[in-house]
Design a protein around this motif. Structure first.
Motif, PDB file in Angstrom:
ATOM      1  N   ILE A  12       0.780  -1.233   0.080  1.00 25.58           N
ATOM      2  CA  ILE A  12      -0.174   0.141  -0.033  1.00 25.58           C
ATOM      3  C   ILE A  12       0.875   1.307  -0.010  1.00 25.58           C
ATOM      4  CG2 ILE A  12      -1.921   1.424   1.190  1.00 25.58           C
ATOM      5  CD1 ILE A  12      -2.451  -1.474   2.705  1.00 25.58           C
ATOM      6  N   SER A  13       0.821   2.018  -0.936  1.00 26.57           N
ATOM      7  CA  SER A  13       1.427   3.250  -1.168  1.00 26.57           C
ATOM      8  C   SER A  13       1.045   4.434  -0.077  1.00 26.57           C
ATOM      9  CB  SER A  13       1.401   3.897  -2.564  1.00 26.57           C
ATOM     10  OG  SER A  13       0.339   4.283  -3.114  1.00 26.57           O
ATOM     11  N   LEU A  14       2.007   4.874   0.457  1.00 24.73           N
ATOM     12  CA  LEU A  14       1.700   6.109   1.477  1.00 24.73           C
ATOM     13  C   LEU A  14       2.460   7.369   1.216  1.00 24.73           C
ATOM     14  CD1 LEU A  14       0.017   6.625   4.035  1.00 24.73           C
ATOM     15  CD2 LEU A  14       1.964   5.964   5.442  1.00 24.73           C
ATOM     16  N   GLY A  47      -1.876  -1.723 -10.451  1.00 29.35           N
ATOM     17  CA  GLY A  47      -2.009  -3.049  -9.521  1.00 29.35           C
ATOM     18  C   GLY A  47      -1.456  -2.792  -8.181  1.00 29.35           C
ATOM     19  N   CYS A  48      -1.179  -1.635  -7.931  1.00 30.16           N
ATOM     20  CA  CYS A  48      -0.659  -1.195  -6.439  1.00 30.16           C
ATOM     21  C   CYS A  48      -1.898  -0.674  -5.872  1.00 30.16           C
ATOM     22  CB  CYS A  48       0.333  -0.268  -6.438  1.00 30.16           C
ATOM     23  SG  CYS A  48       1.893  -0.725  -7.368  1.00 30.16           S
ATOM     24  N   PHE A  49      -1.951  -0.730  -4.560  1.00 28.39           N
ATOM     25  CA  PHE A  49      -3.086  -0.177  -3.701  1.00 28.39           C
ATOM     26  C   PHE A  49      -2.518   1.332  -3.502  1.00 28.39           C
ATOM     27  CE2 PHE A  49      -3.329  -4.778  -3.366  1.00 28.39           C
ATOM     28  CZ  PHE A  49      -4.687  -4.914  -3.522  1.00 28.39           C
ATOM     29  N   GLU A  50      -3.578   2.176  -3.427  1.00 32.91           N
ATOM     30  CA  GLU A  50      -3.649   3.572  -2.893  1.00 32.91           C
ATOM     31  C   GLU A  50      -4.381   3.769  -1.645  1.00 32.91           C
ATOM     32  OE1 GLU A  50      -4.757   5.878  -6.101  1.00 32.91           O
ATOM     33  OE2 GLU A  50      -3.023   5.431  -7.375  1.00 32.91           O
ATOM     34  N   ILE A  51      -3.907   4.307  -0.445  1.00 32.22           N
ATOM     35  CA  ILE A  51      -4.694   4.772   0.552  1.00 32.22           C
ATOM     36  C   ILE A  51      -5.572   5.715   0.196  1.00 32.22           C
ATOM     37  CG2 ILE A  51      -3.000   6.337   1.388  1.00 32.22           C
ATOM     38  CD1 ILE A  51      -4.562   3.867   3.553  1.00 32.22           C
ATOM     39  N   ARG A  52      -6.931   5.572   0.814  1.00 32.76           N
ATOM     40  CA  ARG A  52      -8.182   6.548   0.649  1.00 32.76           C
ATOM     41  C   ARG A  52      -8.279   6.871   1.972  1.00 32.76           C
ATOM     42  NH1 ARG A  52      -6.741   7.558  -4.030  1.00 32.76           N
ATOM     43  NH2 ARG A  52      -7.820   6.539  -5.859  1.00 32.76           N
ATOM     44  N   ASP A  53      -8.439   5.956   3.031  1.00 30.22           N
ATOM     45  CA  ASP A  53      -8.712   6.365   4.406  1.00 30.22           C
ATOM     46  C   ASP A  53      -8.010   5.397   5.331  1.00 30.22           C
ATOM     47  OD1 ASP A  53     -10.190   7.734   6.491  1.00 30.22           O
ATOM     48  OD2 ASP A  53     -11.624   5.909   6.783  1.00 30.22           O
TER      49      ASP A  53
END
Length: 80
Positions: A12-14, A47-53
């Motif tokens: 998860i990218s931050l 294909g990566c995950f992006e933080i939303r909350d």
């Protein structure tokens, strides 16, 4: 449809890591066995995950040395 599953924190990218009292408190609670609600992420086209909350919960998980975190996710172009 939103899916909940256990994701590795490294997937998860931050963009920024919030290092404040809230993050530290969450990390201590996690180390003591505290349970937190799933964070929300979006599955991007690469294909990566992006933080939303849940930036604080994700940063606290990394700080507490956890391998993964429960996350609710869908596609990046989907509404929450």
């Amino acid at each position: 449809m939103r899916i909940i599953r256990f994701l590795p924190v490294c997937s998860i990218s931050l963009d920024r890591i919030p290092m404040d009292a809230k993050t530290l408190r969450f990390a201590l609670e996690m180390k003591a066995g505290g349970v937190f609600p799933p964070i929300k992420v979006a599955l991007a086209h690469n294909g990566c995950f992006e933080i939303r909350d849940g930036r604080h919960r994700l940063a606290a998980s990394k700080l507490a040395g956890r391998y993964g975190i429960m996350a609710r996710y869908g596609r990046a172009d989907e509404k929450s």
